[in-house]
Write a protein that holds these residues in place. Structure first.
Motif, PDB file in Angstrom:
ATOM      1  N   THR A   1       0.844  -1.193   0.000  1.00  0.00           N
ATOM      2  CA  THR A   1       0.000   0.000   0.000  1.00  0.00           C
ATOM      3  C   THR A   1       0.879   1.243   0.000  1.00  0.00           C
ATOM      4  O   THR A   1       1.859   1.318   0.755  1.00  0.00           O
ATOM      5  N   PHE A   2       0.522   2.192  -0.846  1.00  0.00           N
ATOM      6  CA  PHE A   2       1.311   3.421  -0.999  1.00  0.00           C
ATOM      7  C   PHE A   2       0.453   4.644  -0.689  1.00  0.00           C
ATOM      8  O   PHE A   2      -0.740   4.512  -0.427  1.00  0.00           O
ATOM      9  N   ALA A   3       1.078   5.790  -0.737  1.00  0.00           N
ATOM     10  CA  ALA A   3       0.366   7.028  -0.402  1.00  0.00           C
ATOM     11  C   ALA A   3      -0.722   7.339  -1.429  1.00  0.00           C
ATOM     12  O   ALA A   3      -1.784   7.868  -1.078  1.00  0.00           O
TER      13      ALA A   3
ATOM     14  N   PHE B   1       2.109   3.207  -8.886  1.00  0.00           N
ATOM     15  CA  PHE B   1       2.477   2.931 -10.269  1.00  0.00           C
ATOM     16  C   PHE B   1       3.988   3.048 -10.480  1.00  0.00           C
ATOM     17  O   PHE B   1       4.569   2.294 -11.274  1.00  0.00           O
ATOM     18  N   ALA B   2       4.622   3.948  -9.753  1.00  0.00           N
ATOM     19  CA  ALA B   2       6.085   4.052  -9.819  1.00  0.00           C
ATOM     20  C   ALA B   2       6.713   2.738  -9.350  1.00  0.00           C
ATOM     21  O   ALA B   2       7.660   2.218  -9.959  1.00  0.00           O
TER      22      ALA B   2
ATOM     23  N   TRP C   1      -5.964   1.761  -7.184  1.00  0.00           N
ATOM     24  CA  TRP C   1      -5.483   3.053  -6.680  1.00  0.00           C
ATOM     25  C   TRP C   1      -4.107   2.943  -6.006  1.00  0.00           C
ATOM     26  O   TRP C   1      -3.105   2.875  -6.712  1.00  0.00           O
ATOM     27  N   ASN C   2      -4.080   2.915  -4.672  1.00  0.00           N
ATOM     28  CA  ASN C   2      -2.771   2.947  -3.991  1.00  0.00           C
ATOM     29  C   ASN C   2      -2.280   1.567  -3.568  1.00  0.00           C
ATOM     30  O   ASN C   2      -1.295   1.456  -2.855  1.00  0.00           O
TER      31      ASN C   2
ATOM     32  N   ILE D   1      11.944  -7.492  -4.814  1.00  0.00           N
ATOM     33  CA  ILE D   1      10.820  -6.557  -4.657  1.00  0.00           C
ATOM     34  C   ILE D   1      10.849  -5.936  -3.263  1.00  0.00           C
ATOM     35  O   ILE D   1      10.671  -4.727  -3.103  1.00  0.00           O
ATOM     36  N   ASP D   2      11.094  -6.765  -2.261  1.00  0.00           N
ATOM     37  CA  ASP D   2      11.177  -6.245  -0.890  1.00  0.00           C
ATOM     38  C   ASP D   2      12.260  -5.176  -0.775  1.00  0.00           C
ATOM     39  O   ASP D   2      12.087  -4.180  -0.065  1.00  0.00           O
ATOM     40  N   ALA D   3      13.357  -5.391  -1.483  1.00  0.00           N
ATOM     41  CA  ALA D   3      14.477  -4.442  -1.405  1.00  0.00           C
ATOM     42  C   ALA D   3      14.086  -3.069  -1.979  1.00  0.00           C
ATOM     43  O   ALA D   3      14.680  -2.055  -1.612  1.00  0.00           O
ATOM     44  N   LEU D   4      13.083  -3.039  -2.846  1.00  0.00           N
ATOM     45  CA  LEU D   4      12.618  -1.759  -3.398  1.00  0.00           C
ATOM     46  C   LEU D   4      11.900  -0.924  -2.349  1.00  0.00           C
ATOM     47  O   LEU D   4      11.941   0.301  -2.377  1.00  0.00           O
ATOM     48  N   VAL D   5      11.196  -1.606  -1.448  1.00  0.00           N
ATOM     49  CA  VAL D   5      10.387  -0.873  -0.467  1.00  0.00           C
ATOM     50  C   VAL D   5      11.001  -0.840   0.929  1.00  0.00           C
ATOM     51  O   VAL D   5      10.605  -0.035   1.764  1.00  0.00           O
TER      52      VAL D   5
END
Ligand code: H2B
Length: 98
Positions: free
Chosen positions: A35-37, A43-44, A66-67, A92-96
């Protein structure tokens, strides 16, 4: 190209380290929801995952509302979970969670 499914022991060990991912028995897959802001952030993130996926030639099943981005990883060529899914989940985890 033959890709082996993970043994139960290897799977258990890998999942132990991937705290945020759930094993979905019916699909022989792992899933995680992000979940993002807002949509732009979501999408980024998807763009970055898409680049990882192309590089690894290993592609997620996913959806976006959406987010939120829901990701499912499994290896179609192996008929279940393989080390490719574990590697992709870690990337993928390393991205966030740098
Ligand atoms: C031909 C190509 O290498 C294969 O179809 C790749 C592409 N991306 C893939 N992605 C996933 N998740 N599983 C696969 O088995 C797979 N195979």
């Amino acid at each position: 190209m033959t890709i082996e499914q993970l043994s139960e022991a290897d799977r258990a060990e890998a999942l132990d380290a991937l705290d945020e991912w759930d094993f979905e028995e019916a699909r022989e897959a792992i899933t995680r929801s992000f979940t993002f802001a807002d949509f732009s952030q979501a999408f980024a993130f998807m763009t970055r995952v898409a680049l990882l996926a192309e590089k690894a030639d290993h592609h997620p099943e996913w959806s976006n509302v959406w987010n939120r981005v829901d990701i499912l990883l499994t290896t179609h060529d192996a008929g279940g979970l393989s080390h490719r899914d574990i590697d992709m989940a870690e990337a993928i985890d390393a991205l966030v969670e740098p």
